[in-house]
Design a protein around this motif. Structure first.
Motif, PDB file in Angstrom:
ATOM      1  N   ASP A  99      -6.655   7.698   2.963  1.00 41.40           N
ATOM      2  CA  ASP A  99      -5.419   8.302   3.453  1.00 41.40           C
ATOM      3  C   ASP A  99      -4.576   7.335   4.266  1.00 41.40           C
ATOM      4  O   ASP A  99      -3.345   7.451   4.308  1.00 41.40           O
ATOM      5  N   THR A 100      -5.234   6.382   4.927  1.00 39.51           N
ATOM      6  CA  THR A 100      -4.502   5.475   5.819  1.00 39.51           C
ATOM      7  C   THR A 100      -4.268   4.099   5.228  1.00 39.51           C
ATOM      8  O   THR A 100      -3.347   3.398   5.645  1.00 39.51           O
ATOM      9  N   CYS A 101      -5.111   3.686   4.264  1.00 38.05           N
ATOM     10  CA  CYS A 101      -4.936   2.369   3.643  1.00 38.05           C
ATOM     11  C   CYS A 101      -4.200   2.543   2.318  1.00 38.05           C
ATOM     12  O   CYS A 101      -4.722   3.149   1.374  1.00 38.05           O
ATOM     13  N   ARG A 102      -3.015   2.021   2.260  1.00 43.53           N
ATOM     14  CA  ARG A 102      -2.177   2.177   1.085  1.00 43.53           C
ATOM     15  C   ARG A 102      -1.935   0.816   0.420  1.00 43.53           C
ATOM     16  O   ARG A 102      -2.165  -0.228   1.022  1.00 43.53           O
ATOM     17  N   PRO A 103      -1.447   0.817  -0.819  1.00 42.29           N
ATOM     18  CA  PRO A 103      -1.146  -0.454  -1.479  1.00 42.29           C
ATOM     19  C   PRO A 103      -0.116  -1.252  -0.682  1.00 42.29           C
ATOM     20  O   PRO A 103       0.803  -0.690  -0.090  1.00 42.29           O
ATOM     21  N   SER A 104      -0.299  -2.568  -0.680  1.00 44.65           N
ATOM     22  CA  SER A 104       0.649  -3.446   0.001  1.00 44.65           C
ATOM     23  C   SER A 104       1.516  -4.145  -1.039  1.00 44.65           C
ATOM     24  O   SER A 104       1.276  -4.068  -2.249  1.00 44.65           O
ATOM     25  N   VAL A 105       2.517  -4.859  -0.578  1.00 44.81           N
ATOM     26  CA  VAL A 105       3.385  -5.587  -1.498  1.00 44.81           C
ATOM     27  C   VAL A 105       2.570  -6.618  -2.269  1.00 44.81           C
ATOM     28  O   VAL A 105       2.860  -6.931  -3.431  1.00 44.81           O
ATOM     29  N   TYR A 106       1.508  -7.120  -1.633  1.00 40.23           N
ATOM     30  CA  TYR A 106       0.671  -8.126  -2.298  1.00 40.23           C
ATOM     31  C   TYR A 106      -0.263  -7.489  -3.331  1.00 40.23           C
ATOM     32  O   TYR A 106      -0.412  -8.008  -4.439  1.00 40.23           O
ATOM     33  N   SER A 107      -0.888  -6.367  -2.970  1.00 33.54           N
ATOM     34  CA  SER A 107      -1.771  -5.714  -3.935  1.00 33.54           C
ATOM     35  C   SER A 107      -0.973  -5.185  -5.125  1.00 33.54           C
ATOM     36  O   SER A 107      -1.475  -5.120  -6.246  1.00 33.54           O
ATOM     37  N   GLU A 108       0.284  -4.826  -4.886  1.00 34.46           N
ATOM     38  CA  GLU A 108       1.133  -4.352  -5.971  1.00 34.46           C
ATOM     39  C   GLU A 108       1.429  -5.466  -6.981  1.00 34.46           C
ATOM     40  O   GLU A 108       1.591  -5.205  -8.177  1.00 34.46           O
ATOM     41  N   ILE A 109       1.487  -6.695  -6.517  1.00 29.95           N
ATOM     42  CA  ILE A 109       1.676  -7.829  -7.424  1.00 29.95           C
ATOM     43  C   ILE A 109       0.474  -7.929  -8.357  1.00 29.95           C
ATOM     44  O   ILE A 109       0.613  -8.091  -9.572  1.00 29.95           O
ATOM     45  N   PHE A 110      -0.735  -7.807  -7.772  1.00 27.06           N
ATOM     46  CA  PHE A 110      -1.961  -7.844  -8.577  1.00 27.06           C
ATOM     47  C   PHE A 110      -2.004  -6.670  -9.549  1.00 27.06           C
ATOM     48  O   PHE A 110      -2.350  -6.820 -10.712  1.00 27.06           O
ATOM     49  N   LYS A 111      -1.633  -5.492  -9.052  1.00 29.39           N
ATOM     50  CA  LYS A 111      -1.723  -4.284  -9.871  1.00 29.39           C
ATOM     51  C   LYS A 111      -0.727  -4.309 -11.015  1.00 29.39           C
ATOM     52  O   LYS A 111      -1.024  -3.868 -12.131  1.00 29.39           O
TER      53      LYS A 111
END
Length: 316
Positions: free
Chosen positions: A203-215
């Motif tokens: 609930d508190t840890c969401r995707p970051s701009v960096y993880s979105e690049i990987f995803k």
């Protein structure tokens, strides 16, 4: 009398079939190197799992090697690159190094950044007969990898990351020589990137701009710690192939019949995706579903069936 004998034989045959199914179990892991360079796979078995026959080995371009895992095995695989070992097998690797100073990792894991393939093989008894597997970029990325399931039942999707993330890695995540791409957690250590502290829950840890690049580049791979819904795959009774550089055009398998390298962009085989189901649930892992035991060698099963049919007909 003849009908009774036939029914009895059929029942016995079915019973023996089920016994064979239950008695033969485990998964075969086959590693393939389609890179145009040497890869040194590393293997780490989880505590309580029967270790595989190796913890690290070398794999030349075009080469493959297989290992048998027992029921209930869990652990992870990765590829080490840029390794230098002397005549005594001592040395280190530029990426994915396990710090053992040897080709074998001897129970040590990969030093980030490294692309990881993670597995939990179902047990041959009880209700946990389903396998769970994923390819994770949570510890960063060092080379393309794909996992393919064969011979199993269930969704059994192909997963992995065939994109060369090193080419699109943000400068702040690059290793010094650009041979690997760090995760934001490793690069910055912030709790929101590491899903730790007050950010230690879905609930508190969401995707970051960096993880979105990987995803975006590798939609079937884990991009951050709580990326379960689109990254965990399940299968029952399968063998698995772990391929390094699956989209490489440098190997014969990726060439056209004339032997000329193709220019087509590498893609993973079709796997179930959320849009296949309006509810987005057709391919999601089900932790409650059981399944069959491991596959039976064709020869053993064939001769068993033939023998019992001969016996049955002799009784008629």
């Amino acid at each position: 009398m003849e009908t009774h004998s036939f029914v009895s034989c059929s029942f016995i045959l079915a019973l023996v079939f089920l016994m064979i199914c239950k008695g033969i179990s485990g998964s075969t892991f086959t590693f393939k190197n389609r890179c145009d360079y040497m890869v040194w796979p590393g293997i780490l078995s989880s505590a309580g799992s029967t270790p595989l026959d190796s913890t690290g080995f070398d794999l030349s371009p075009g080469e493959s090697r297989s290992f048998q895992a027992s029921p209930g095995w869990s652990g992870r695989f990765w590829g080490r690159t840029g390794c230098t070992f002397d005549a005594n097998g001592q040395g280190s690797c530029a990426t994915g190094d396990c710090g053992s100073n040897q080709i074998s990792c001897n129970g040590a894991g990969a030093t980030p950044p490294a692309t990881l393939a993670e597995f939990t093989i179902g047990s041959s008894s009880g209700t946990n007969s389903q396998d769970f597997y994923d390819v994770s970029l949570v510890d960063g990325y060092n080379l393309p990898m794909a996992v393919d399931a064969s011979g199993g039942t269930g969704a059994c999707g192909t997963t992995g990351c065939v994109t060369d993330l090193n080419r699109m890695c943000p400068s702040e995540l690059q290793t010094g020589d650009g041979q690997a791409c760090k995760s934001a957690c490793e690069a910055f250590g912030n709790p929101e990137y590491c899903c730790s502290g007050s950010f230690g829950s879905p609930d508190t840890c969401r995707p970051s701009v960096y993880s979105e690049i990987f995803k975006s580049a590798c939609p079937r791979s884990y991009s951050y710690a709580y990326d379960d819904a689109t990254s965990t795959f399940t299968c029952t009774g399968a063998d698995y192939t772990i391929t390094f550089c699956p989209g490489s055009t440098s190997q014969k398998s990726s060439r056209d019949p004339s032997g000329t390298a193709t220019n087509a962009s590498p893609v993973l085989p079709k796997a179930p995706e959320p849009e296949d189901d309006p509810n987005g649930s057709s391919w999601l892992p089900s932790f409650a579903i059981g399944g069959s035991s491991r596959r039976i060698p064709n020869n053993a099963l064939t001769w068993t069936i033939i023998s019992f049919f001969v016996f049955c007909f002799s009784q008629l």
